[in-house]
Write an enzyme that holds these catalytic residues in place. Structure first.
Site, short mmCIF file in Angstrom:
data_model
loop_
_atom_site.label_atom_id
_atom_site.label_comp_id
_atom_site.label_asym_id
_atom_site.label_seq_id
_atom_site.Cartn_x
_atom_site.Cartn_y
_atom_site.Cartn_z
N HIS A 116 -9.51 1.00 -1.45
CA HIS A 116 -9.47 1.63 -0.13
C HIS A 116 -10.89 1.56 0.43
O HIS A 116 -11.85 1.95 -0.24
CB HIS A 116 -9.08 3.10 -0.24
N HIS A 145 1.37 4.85 -2.40
CA HIS A 145 1.02 5.71 -3.54
C HIS A 145 2.30 6.38 -4.00
O HIS A 145 2.93 7.12 -3.23
CB HIS A 145 0.01 6.77 -3.11
N HIS A 182 0.86 -1.19 0.00
CA HIS A 182 0.00 0.00 0.00
C HIS A 182 0.90 1.24 0.00
O HIS A 182 1.31 1.73 1.05
CB HIS A 182 -0.92 -0.03 1.24
N GLU A 203 -11.29 3.29 5.86
CA GLU A 203 -10.26 4.17 6.43
C GLU A 203 -11.01 5.25 7.21
O GLU A 203 -11.00 5.24 8.43
CB GLU A 203 -9.41 4.79 5.30
N ASP A 223 1.79 3.97 2.88
CA ASP A 223 0.77 4.80 2.24
C ASP A 223 1.38 5.98 1.46
O ASP A 223 1.53 5.88 0.24
CB ASP A 223 -0.23 5.29 3.30
N ASP A 224 1.69 7.07 2.14
CA ASP A 224 2.28 8.27 1.51
C ASP A 224 3.43 8.75 2.39
O ASP A 224 3.31 9.78 3.08
CB ASP A 224 1.21 9.36 1.40
N1 HPA Z 1 -6.65 7.26 1.24
C1 HPA Z 1 -7.30 7.64 0.15
N2 HPA Z 1 -6.68 8.16 -0.89
C2 HPA Z 1 -5.36 8.31 -0.86
C3 HPA Z 1 -4.64 7.93 0.23
C4 HPA Z 1 -5.31 7.37 1.35
O1 HPA Z 1 -4.74 6.98 2.39
N3 HPA Z 1 -3.35 8.22 -0.04
C5 HPA Z 1 -3.32 8.73 -1.29
N4 HPA Z 1 -4.54 8.78 -1.79
ZN ZN Z 2 -3.71 4.77 0.46
#
Ligand code: HPA
Ligand code: ZN
Length: 380
Positions: free
Chosen positions: A242, A64, A62, A245, A323-324
């Site tokens: 996703h 991006h 996971h 969350e 994630d990011d």
């Molecule tokens: N959630 C939804 N969209 C996203 C995320 C995330 O954690 N990171 C980058 N785009």
């Molecule tokens: Zn994500």
């Protein structure tokens, strides 16, 4: 509080002692009765497992790629492409990363991606991530990219995918990191937009393994994208999404039933629905959990309150991901380290989390076996 959350993950004991998990007195009773488990927990809290975390081979599922854009590279690319940024320097960029929820992050994240113009930009972005991942001993990556973030600014689909893919190929050759590429649809845009993006991707089908769903979750349920995901599966793509969350457990049900996903990205709100948890366990459905992301976007107020350990103890196939990482303050190794410390994860938990990621990946059974053997060697 921590002890109580450990206790909740012990269904055998609650059954044997007829303990009501909602009652504070029964919780206390359970804490004393399960002193062995508690002791193990506190021992794990005090043990430094950072060396183990560093040396185990990892898979990241996971991630991006746009979320790996570090402020230094953002500034360099802005200069190279003569783009004006609203920030003077790296410190100012970092200071802007004060998020209160998913949307406040996404606003900054999409603005940052505007510095990506040429194929070389996408190559440099991906290569920088791979070098960083190699230093965390990542052996396999499955990365997301958001074509609409770029094509909507007039960048061609080919520019984006060639740059990313070439770096991934070089990473496999030179850094020994295998990969899969996953194309995400931005769920805040229309289903028609997503369908057009899918069609644009078809000439590049051989480079893309799966499709996913990201961006603003609440108000954009998986059911909005049934036709696109049906078409994607007909074209031979695997699917992920996703869900859970910020969105409710119902979105996870929809991702499973309507989008027929192979994994749930995040999924932490599954814990609110016992039937859903039972189904996820039964189907061995992986969750790609991102602890530092959840902390930064205030899905949990503290890492100590994160439910990762609870989910793992409930028998779910939980994995740890970043994630990011450029925005959330830590790559995969840091996510492992901070989660271990905050939740008192044991060496066995670390092993299970790392193994789950290989099991949940989209590589062949032979490759899974090979990586898991590598992991077992590193545990010794
Ligand atoms: N959630 C939804 N969209 C996203 C995320 C995330 O954690 N990171 C980058 N785009
Ligand atoms: Zn994500």
């Amino acid at each position: 509080m921590r002890a109580i959350s450990v206790r909740r993950g012990h269904p055998l004991l609650t059954t044997a002692l007829k303990i009501n998990p909602q009652s504070p007195i029964d919780h206390l009773l359970a804490m004393f009765a399960d002193w062995g488990g508690l002791l193990q927990y506190y021992l794990a809290m005090g043990v430094d497992l950072s060396k183990l975390i560093e040396r185990i081979p990892k898979a990241e599922l996971h991630l991006h790629i746009e979320g790996t854009l570090e402020p230094e590279l953002m500034l360099a690319l802005a200069q190279r492409n003569q783009i004006e940024l609203p920030y003077a320097d790296v410190d100012e960029i970092r200071r802007a990363y004060e998020f209160s929820d998913l949307q406040s992050f996404l606003d900054i994240y999409y603005a940052g991606a505007a510095v990506l113009i040429t194929e070389q930009d996408y190559y440099d972005l991906t290569w920088a991530y791979l070098e960083r991942a190699a230093s965390d001993n990542v052996r396999h990556v499955e990365i997301f990219f958001d074509p609409q973030t770029h094509t909507d600014r007039g960048i061609s689909f080919a520019t984006v995918i060639y740059g990313i893919y070439r770096a991934l190929q070089d990473g496999e050759t030179n850094l020994n990191i295998t990969f899969r590429l996953i194309m995400c649809f931005l769920r805040h845009l229309s289903a028609d937009d997503a369908m057009n993006t899918l069609e644009e991707a078809l000439p590049h089908k051989s480079c893309i393994h799966a499709v996913g769903l990201d961006s603003s979750e609440v108000g954009h349920p998986p059911s909005k994208f049934v036709a696109v995901f049906d078409r994607a599966r007909e074209e031979g793509f695997l699917t992920v999404a996703h869900a859970g969350e910020e969105g409710p457990p119902e979105y996870i049900w929809e991702a499973l039933d309507l989008l027929k996903v192979e994994r749930i990205d995040h999924g932490v709100r599954a814990i609110e629905d016992a039937k859903l948890v039972a189904r996820l366990v039964d189907e061995k459905m992986p969750l790609t959990v991102c602890p530092l992301s959840n902390l930064k976007l205030r899905v949990f107020n503290t890492l100590e309150e994160h439910n990762l350990k609870e989910l793992l103890d409930a028998g779910l196939c939980v994995t740890i991901n970043s994630d990011d990482p450029a925005y959330f303050g830590g790559y995969i190794g840091e996510n492992f380290r901070q989660s271990q410390r905050a939740l008192g994860l044991s060496a066995e938990d670390i092993y299970l989390l790392a193994k789950n990621a290989f099991i949940a990946s989209f590589i062949s059974d032979g490759d899974k076996k090979r990586y898991i053997q590598e992991l077992e060697m590193a545990m010794k």
